[in-house]
Scaffold this active site. Structure first.
Site, PDB file in Angstrom:
ATOM      1  N   GLU A  87       0.845  -1.191   0.000  1.00  0.00           N
ATOM      2  CA  GLU A  87       0.000   0.000   0.000  1.00  0.00           C
ATOM      3  C   GLU A  87       0.885   1.246   0.000  1.00  0.00           C
ATOM      4  OE1 GLU A  87      -2.037   0.917   3.770  1.00  0.00           O
ATOM      5  OE2 GLU A  87      -1.358  -1.045   4.447  1.00  0.00           O
TER       6      GLU A  87
ATOM      7  N   CYS B 191      -3.429  -3.154   4.329  1.00  0.00           N
ATOM      8  CA  CYS B 191      -2.537  -4.190   4.867  1.00  0.00           C
ATOM      9  C   CYS B 191      -2.958  -5.599   4.461  1.00  0.00           C
ATOM     10  CB  CYS B 191      -2.488  -4.096   6.389  1.00  0.00           C
ATOM     11  SG  CYS B 191      -2.058  -2.461   6.976  1.00  0.00           S
TER      12      CYS B 191
ATOM     13  N   HIS C 123      -2.511  -9.619  12.446  1.00  0.00           N
ATOM     14  CA  HIS C 123      -1.968  -8.401  11.846  1.00  0.00           C
ATOM     15  C   HIS C 123      -1.556  -7.475  12.988  1.00  0.00           C
ATOM     16  CE1 HIS C 123      -1.270  -4.832   9.645  1.00  0.00           C
ATOM     17  NE2 HIS C 123      -2.305  -4.204  10.181  1.00  0.00           N
TER      18      HIS C 123
HETATM   19  N1  CAA Z   1       2.677   4.183  30.422  1.00  0.00           N
HETATM   20  C1  CAA Z   1       2.126   3.037  29.954  1.00  0.00           C
HETATM   21  N2  CAA Z   1       1.107   3.007  29.068  1.00  0.00           N
HETATM   22  C2  CAA Z   1       0.630   4.189  28.644  1.00  0.00           C
HETATM   23  C3  CAA Z   1       1.139   5.411  29.093  1.00  0.00           C
HETATM   24  C4  CAA Z   1       2.229   5.388  30.022  1.00  0.00           C
HETATM   25  N3  CAA Z   1       2.789   6.500  30.497  1.00  0.00           N
HETATM   26  N4  CAA Z   1       0.450   6.406  28.492  1.00  0.00           N
HETATM   27  C5  CAA Z   1      -0.479   5.815  27.694  1.00  0.00           C
HETATM   28  N5  CAA Z   1      -0.368   4.479  27.795  1.00  0.00           N
HETATM   29  C6  CAA Z   1      -1.148   3.459  27.080  1.00  0.00           C
HETATM   30  C7  CAA Z   1      -2.614   3.797  26.979  1.00  0.00           C
HETATM   31  O1  CAA Z   1      -3.320   3.421  28.147  1.00  0.00           O
HETATM   32  C8  CAA Z   1      -3.012   2.974  25.754  1.00  0.00           C
HETATM   33  O2  CAA Z   1      -3.163   1.616  26.130  1.00  0.00           O
HETATM   34  P1  CAA Z   1      -4.589   0.908  25.944  1.00  0.00           P
HETATM   35  O3  CAA Z   1      -4.945   1.050  24.495  1.00  0.00           O
HETATM   36  O4  CAA Z   1      -4.350  -0.495  26.348  1.00  0.00           O
HETATM   37  O5  CAA Z   1      -5.524   1.641  26.813  1.00  0.00           O
HETATM   38  C9  CAA Z   1      -1.768   3.046  24.885  1.00  0.00           C
HETATM   39  O6  CAA Z   1      -0.694   3.434  25.732  1.00  0.00           O
HETATM   40  C10 CAA Z   1      -1.870   4.037  23.753  1.00  0.00           C
HETATM   41  O7  CAA Z   1      -2.242   5.262  24.313  1.00  0.00           O
HETATM   42  P2  CAA Z   1      -3.311   6.188  23.610  1.00  0.00           P
HETATM   43  O8  CAA Z   1      -4.543   5.411  23.296  1.00  0.00           O
HETATM   44  O9  CAA Z   1      -3.449   7.445  24.396  1.00  0.00           O
HETATM   45  O10 CAA Z   1      -2.499   6.446  22.261  1.00  0.00           O
HETATM   46  P3  CAA Z   1      -2.669   7.490  21.151  1.00  0.00           P
HETATM   47  O11 CAA Z   1      -3.835   8.371  21.300  1.00  0.00           O
HETATM   48  O12 CAA Z   1      -1.358   8.156  21.104  1.00  0.00           O
HETATM   49  O13 CAA Z   1      -2.909   6.608  19.835  1.00  0.00           O
HETATM   50  C11 CAA Z   1      -3.057   4.832  18.258  1.00  0.00           C
HETATM   51  C12 CAA Z   1      -2.685   5.207  19.698  1.00  0.00           C
HETATM   52  C13 CAA Z   1      -4.525   5.150  18.006  1.00  0.00           C
HETATM   53  C14 CAA Z   1      -2.817   3.347  18.065  1.00  0.00           C
HETATM   54  C15 CAA Z   1      -2.138   5.678  17.304  1.00  0.00           C
HETATM   55  O14 CAA Z   1      -0.802   5.291  17.478  1.00  0.00           O
HETATM   56  C16 CAA Z   1      -2.502   5.517  15.844  1.00  0.00           C
HETATM   57  O15 CAA Z   1      -3.362   6.220  15.325  1.00  0.00           O
HETATM   58  N6  CAA Z   1      -1.801   4.572  15.139  1.00  0.00           N
HETATM   59  C17 CAA Z   1      -2.068   4.343  13.693  1.00  0.00           C
HETATM   60  C18 CAA Z   1      -3.362   3.589  13.461  1.00  0.00           C
HETATM   61  C19 CAA Z   1      -3.291   2.130  13.811  1.00  0.00           C
HETATM   62  O16 CAA Z   1      -2.221   1.538  13.966  1.00  0.00           O
HETATM   63  N7  CAA Z   1      -4.456   1.487  13.876  1.00  0.00           N
HETATM   64  C20 CAA Z   1      -4.529   0.058  14.125  1.00  0.00           C
HETATM   65  C21 CAA Z   1      -5.794  -0.559  13.545  1.00  0.00           C
HETATM   66  S1  CAA Z   1      -5.886  -0.253  11.789  1.00  0.00           S
HETATM   67  C22 CAA Z   1      -4.807  -1.419  11.146  1.00  0.00           C
HETATM   68  O17 CAA Z   1      -4.454  -2.374  11.760  1.00  0.00           O
HETATM   69  C23 CAA Z   1      -4.264  -1.184   9.767  1.00  0.00           C
HETATM   70  C24 CAA Z   1      -2.899  -0.644   9.867  1.00  0.00           C
HETATM   71  O18 CAA Z   1      -1.927  -1.406   9.892  1.00  0.00           O
HETATM   72  C25 CAA Z   1      -2.717   0.793   9.952  1.00  0.00           C
END
Ligand code: CAA
Length: 429
Positions: free
Chosen positions: A82, A114, A249
């Site tokens: 992709e 993906c 995945h």
């Molecule tokens: N210590 C330990 N853990 C911590 C922490 C700290 N100080 N601060 C936060 N965390 C944890 C949170 O609790 C959370 O864990 P849980 O989900 O278990 O609750 C985790 O860290 C992530 O924190 P946030 O949810 O606040 O993270 P974020 O807002 O920064 O975003 C995300 C996370 C949405 C995955 C972001 O990285 C993102 O958008 N990634 C790209 C999209 C993606 O990967 N999507 C996956 C599904 S789609 C797919 O699979 C296709 C593909 O390949 C893209």
């Protein structure tokens, strides 16, 4: 009679540079625990200007062919990606040239986020099972560079790499089950990349829900097929008990935990006796099950990051590199998810030949050999890459293992070369 088909050879390749979680966390003023414990990201592959999805694919493809498979045996070459390099021209045709595949080899690229690598793999298996292959093999390559804007929530979930698989009748590594394949597809706007953008757009939290919905849907389809065929294990035994490892995945390693924590209880609860026995211990049971059957598949993902089409197949290579001997004769469950979305739940059995093949993957050695970069260098590579990559990129260093690299663009035509000094870490010589 359906032929036995599956994965006959595997070759893996990752770019030669890496950024540690500590460096990204410090630069973004984020607790490193969020990256490591929260997302499961310990290191992230960084793509230098002489690498792109074509060079990654060709370097993985060379390793998959190794010295055992002649290019002349390949009758189908499909690249799933992709993050391809052209809106029209297929990455696969560059790979075709670099690997010396025959002019009679059907060659093309597929895209569905993906899921593209799995689409390619299933097509290759069907091509062989149908008899159209006439004794030839297929080369399937999943290759991607996962890219989000710097400072965005998606930034720590970037990565890059390629996994190439030779697909054949009577395979050596994994026989794939052709009878029951669970599918779930549906239009969602969770993750996409408009034609004029180098970096993906994503509705992050929503994308996690879409992934989990697709997993539930694909598994329900799979389960329905098993039930209809009268193959649902009886008594205490529930569907998922039959699998030694789960290859999900993996956009970031924590996602595999979320997937298993949703799927395992759903399956257990379909059996009244099992559900009652688990009772209040459900979360402890899920954690123990995850530790036993999922966590060990993720070690390479923690060090590479997201590789989109290739991520589940890096999980397979990583699992076999460490555990092939213990898994021979056992079944693996795969869940492939492509945003947008299309997904599949399918299964395969580890074959005895996986043990010696996995000794040649060289994945951990390749990860260990990468050069650690500072945040400034990562940011520079990120900015320079743009939609097309640099027109005249730096040449690879003398210790570049490639051996194939992107050498620049002349008259809008991309050029690839083979480094004379390419010293492969893995099996291909
Ligand atoms: N210590 C330990 N853990 C911590 C922490 C700290 N100080 N601060 C936060 N965390 C944890 C949170 O609790 C959370 O864990 P849980 O989900 O278990 O609750 C985790 O860290 C992530 O924190 P946030 O949810 O606040 O993270 P974020 O807002 O920064 O975003 C995300 C996370 C949405 C995955 C972001 O990285 C993102 O958008 N990634 C790209 C999209 C993606 O990967 N999507 C996956 C599904 S789609 C797919 O699979 C296709 C593909 O390949 C893209």
């Amino acid at each position: 009679m359906t032929k036995k088909v599956g994965i006959d050879r595997i070759g893996v390749y990752v770019p030669g540079e890496v950024l540690a979680a500590e460096k990204l966390a410090e630069a973004r003023d984020t607790p490193v625990a969020k990256l490591k414990a929260g997302l499961g990201m310990h290191e992230m592959a960084v793509v230098p200007p002489w690498e792109d999805t074509v060079s990654l694919a060709a370097n993985a493809g060379l390793r998959a062919l190794g010295s055992d498979v002649s290019p002349d045996e390949i009758g189908l070459c499909i690249v799933g990606t992709e993050s391809g390099i052209d809106h029209s021209k297929a990455s696969a045709i560059f790979v075709h040239e670099l690997l010396g595949l025959p002019s009679t080899c059907r060659t093309y690229e597929v895209k569905h986020a993906c899921y593209g690598g799995t689409a390619a793999l299933q097509t290759a298996c069907d091509w062989i099972a149908s008899g159209s292959a006439r004794g030839r093999k297929a080369l399937v390559i999943a290759t991607d560079i996962a890219k989000y804007p710097p400072h965005s929530a998606g930034e720590p979930t970037q990565g890059a790499g390629a996994v190439a698989m030779v697909v054949a009748a009577d395979p050596t590594i994994v026989e794939l089950d052709r009878r029951s394949i669970g599918v779930f597809a549906g239009q969602v706007h969770d993750f996409w990349r408009p034609l004029d953008m180098a970096q993906a757009l994503v509705d992050g939290k929503y994308s996690l829900d879409c992934y989990l919905d697709a997993l539930a849907g694909a598994f329900a389809d799979y389960r329905g097929q098993i039930e209809a065929a009268g193959e649902l294990p009886q008594g205490e035994h529930v569907v998922l008990d039959g699998f030694a490892r789960f290859l999900y995945h993996t956009p970031f390693p924590k996602m595999a935990w979320k997937a298993h924590a949703m799927l395992a209880p759903k399956d257990w609860q379909s059996n009244a006796a099992r559900a009652e026995r688990l009772g209040e211990d459900l979360s402890a049971a899920v954690k123990a099950d995850y530790d036993e059957r999922v966590d060990g598949t993720l070690w390479a993902s923690r060090r590479i990051g997201n590789t989109y089409t290739a991520s589940m197949y890096f999980g397979l290579a990583a699992t076999l590199e460490r555990e092939a001997a213990a898994l021979v004769g056992k079944d693996l469950a795969f869940f492939s998810y492509g945003s947008g979305c299309c997904s599949e739940f399918f299964t395969g059995r580890v074959l005895p030949g996986a043990v010696s093949e996995a000794e040649g993957f060289g994945l951990e050695a390749m990860l260990d050999a990468r050069r650690q970069v500072e945040i400034e260098e990562y940011e520079r590579h990120h900015a320079e890459a743009g939609l097309r990559g640099a027109e005249s990129p730096e040449v690879p260093p003398a210790d570049f293992v490639g051996p194939f690299f992107y050498a620049g663009t002349v008259d809008d035509k991309r050029i690839y070369q083979r480094a004379a000094a390419g010293a492969l870490v893995a099996k291909a010589g």
